[in-house]
Design a protein around this motif. Structure first.
Motif, PDB file in Angstrom:
ATOM      1  N   LYS A   1     -11.243   5.411  -2.289  1.00 25.17           N
ATOM      2  CA  LYS A   1     -10.715   6.745  -1.953  1.00 25.17           C
ATOM      3  C   LYS A   1      -9.302   6.642  -1.394  1.00 25.17           C
ATOM      4  CE  LYS A   1     -11.891  10.883   0.739  1.00 25.17           C
ATOM      5  NZ  LYS A   1     -12.881  11.481   1.682  1.00 25.17           N
ATOM      6  N   ALA A   2      -9.082   5.672  -0.499  1.00 23.48           N
ATOM      7  CA  ALA A   2      -7.753   5.505   0.105  1.00 23.48           C
ATOM      8  C   ALA A   2      -6.708   5.087  -0.928  1.00 23.48           C
ATOM      9  CB  ALA A   2      -7.818   4.467   1.223  1.00 23.48           C
TER      10      ALA A   2
ATOM     11  N   PHE B   1      -3.731   0.270   3.204  1.00 20.96           N
ATOM     12  CA  PHE B   1      -4.005  -0.717   4.248  1.00 20.96           C
ATOM     13  C   PHE B   1      -2.845  -0.750   5.238  1.00 20.96           C
ATOM     14  CE2 PHE B   1      -6.343  -2.160   0.516  1.00 20.96           C
ATOM     15  CZ  PHE B   1      -7.628  -2.282   1.034  1.00 20.96           C
ATOM     16  N   GLU B   2      -3.162  -0.516   6.488  1.00 20.50           N
ATOM     17  CA  GLU B   2      -2.136  -0.422   7.527  1.00 20.50           C
ATOM     18  C   GLU B   2      -1.231  -1.645   7.559  1.00 20.50           C
ATOM     19  OE1 GLU B   2      -1.837  -0.045  12.413  1.00 20.50           O
ATOM     20  OE2 GLU B   2      -3.764   0.155  11.406  1.00 20.50           O
TER      21      GLU B   2
ATOM     22  N   THR C   1     -10.050  -5.120   5.543  1.00 20.73           N
ATOM     23  CA  THR C   1     -10.728  -4.376   4.485  1.00 20.73           C
ATOM     24  C   THR C   1     -12.087  -3.859   4.947  1.00 20.73           C
ATOM     25  OG1 THR C   1     -11.638  -6.443   3.570  1.00 20.73           O
ATOM     26  CG2 THR C   1      -9.598  -5.608   2.584  1.00 20.73           C
ATOM     27  N   GLU C   2     -12.479  -4.181   6.191  1.00 21.33           N
ATOM     28  CA  GLU C   2     -13.810  -3.787   6.637  1.00 21.33           C
ATOM     29  C   GLU C   2     -13.796  -2.898   7.884  1.00 21.33           C
ATOM     30  OE1 GLU C   2     -16.552  -7.050   4.475  1.00 21.33           O
ATOM     31  OE2 GLU C   2     -16.014  -7.550   6.539  1.00 21.33           O
ATOM     32  N   ILE C   3     -12.639  -2.293   8.143  1.00 19.52           N
ATOM     33  CA  ILE C   3     -12.588  -1.303   9.220  1.00 19.52           C
ATOM     34  C   ILE C   3     -13.096   0.062   8.745  1.00 19.52           C
ATOM     35  CG2 ILE C   3     -10.623  -2.452  10.330  1.00 19.52           C
ATOM     36  CD1 ILE C   3      -8.849  -0.162   9.272  1.00 19.52           C
ATOM     37  N   PHE C   4     -13.109   0.265   7.428  1.00 24.92           N
ATOM     38  CA  PHE C   4     -13.366   1.591   6.871  1.00 24.92           C
ATOM     39  C   PHE C   4     -14.775   2.091   7.173  1.00 24.92           C
ATOM     40  CE2 PHE C   4      -9.928  -0.287   4.510  1.00 24.92           C
ATOM     41  CZ  PHE C   4      -9.049   0.750   4.268  1.00 24.92           C
ATOM     42  N   GLY C   5     -15.785   1.228   6.976  1.00 25.51           N
ATOM     43  CA  GLY C   5     -17.163   1.652   7.154  1.00 25.51           C
ATOM     44  C   GLY C   5     -17.524   1.970   8.593  1.00 25.51           C
ATOM     45  N   VAL C   6     -17.173   1.070   9.519  1.00 30.88           N
ATOM     46  CA  VAL C   6     -17.532   1.316  10.930  1.00 30.88           C
ATOM     47  C   VAL C   6     -16.735   2.481  11.517  1.00 30.88           C
ATOM     48  CG1 VAL C   6     -18.510  -0.912  11.568  1.00 30.88           C
ATOM     49  CG2 VAL C   6     -16.032  -0.651  11.550  1.00 30.88           C
TER      50      VAL C   6
ATOM     51  N   ILE D   1     -20.018   6.183   2.922  1.00 25.69           N
ATOM     52  CA  ILE D   1     -19.266   5.664   4.067  1.00 25.69           C
ATOM     53  C   ILE D   1     -19.128   4.140   4.014  1.00 25.69           C
ATOM     54  CG2 ILE D   1     -19.841   7.599   5.584  1.00 25.69           C
ATOM     55  CD1 ILE D   1     -21.927   5.671   6.904  1.00 25.69           C
ATOM     56  N   GLY D   2     -19.337   3.552   2.849  1.00 23.72           N
ATOM     57  CA  GLY D   2     -19.194   2.104   2.709  1.00 23.72           C
ATOM     58  C   GLY D   2     -17.738   1.669   2.615  1.00 23.72           C
ATOM     59  N   ASN D   3     -17.482   0.432   2.998  1.00 26.20           N
ATOM     60  CA  ASN D   3     -16.113  -0.098   2.947  1.00 26.20           C
ATOM     61  C   ASN D   3     -15.477   0.069   1.571  1.00 26.20           C
ATOM     62  OD1 ASN D   3     -15.856  -1.156   5.659  1.00 26.20           O
ATOM     63  ND2 ASN D   3     -17.309  -2.758   5.072  1.00 26.20           N
TER      64      ASN D   3
END
Length: 253
Positions: A115-116, A156-157, A224-229, A107-109
């Motif tokens: 994966k994305a 990335f959105e 780039t750091e929304i993925f983990g949280v 579940i890390g960034n």
């Protein structure tokens, strides 16, 4: 769930003791002895506190525990004091997990960015302590620069902020370090990477990419750091059955 049990679950999952970090990793504010609803976000800030109060959450979990970085003045006065007062008045505890939430291989960034992007993680690099915070990932087959950018625009959105494409047109092996991770360029080159994905860069990075004939894109530190949280909110809800919501307060940097 008791706060101490939630702390143990998070520490077992994210293993903060294995990282050499420069902020608090774990419980920062203990304002309640229970966790019944969680809000996650990239950075601790006033509007995230507002969101937690609105959601009637008693716990906030962030990637950037602003106010709890090493060498910060933690005297509870001024704006910092007001933040703490609001947290205690509303019974909201705070957790921060920085490098452990970059380097987690599930579940890390960086693993989730791979994966994305349609990449498979093959290794880690940029060690901070006992574990790496960044990943090396590969496409099944080589892609062109144009195809690489198209993958990033999809992942990335808000797309790509800058594309520094001075390297090979055949991209197979990619280094990924979210946030301000471009210090790993030379290590990535040594590891045979064709491109680098990061969030934020310094002035010298375009020069380095040009002179070393390397490909790099950056897509925003926060973005780039929304993925983990976001993934952590889902995991809390699915595994612990505690309501959890990711709140994205965008930051263009």
């Amino acid at each position: 769930m008791k706060l101490k049990d939630f702390s143990n679950w998070l520490d077992k999952l994210l293993d903060p003791k294995s990282f050499k970090d420069y902020c608090v990793d774990g419980l920062c504010i203990e304002a309640n002895d229970q966790v019944t609803k969680v809000v996650t976000g990239v950075s601790f800030r006033d509007r995230l506190i507002d969101a937690a109060i609105e959601e009637k959450a008693d716990c906030i979990l962030v990637h950037h525990p602003n106010g709890f970085w090493k060498n910060e003045d933690r005297i509870p006065v001024g704006h910092y004091g007001e933040r703490l007062r609001r947290m205690f008045q509303n019974g909201i505890s705070l957790y921060g997990y920085h490098l452990p939430l970059d380097g987690h291989m599930d579940i890390g960034n960086n693993a989730l960015i791979a994966k994305a992007m349609g990449l498979s993680v093959v290794d880690g690099f940029m060690f901070e302590g006992e574990k790496p915070v960044a990943v090396i990932a590969e496409f099944d087959t080589c892609v062109s620069k144009e195809e690489f950018l198209a993958c990033a625009e999809k992942a990335f959105e808000h797309g790509v902020q800058n594309a520094l494409l001075y390297g090979s047109n055949q991209i197979h092996r990619v280094a990924i370090c979210s946030g301000s991770g471009a210090s790993g360029i030379e290590e990535a080159l040594d590891l045979g990477c064709d491109a680098f994905i990061t969030g934020e860069i310094k002035e010298a990075v375009p020069i380095t990419c040009e002179e070393l004939k390397f490909n790099l894109i950056h897509c925003g530190h926060h973005r780039t750091e929304i993925f983990g949280v976001r993934a952590l909110a889902d995991k809390i809800q699915n595994e612990l059955h505690i309501p959890a919501k990711f709140v994205d307060l965008d930051n263009p940097i």
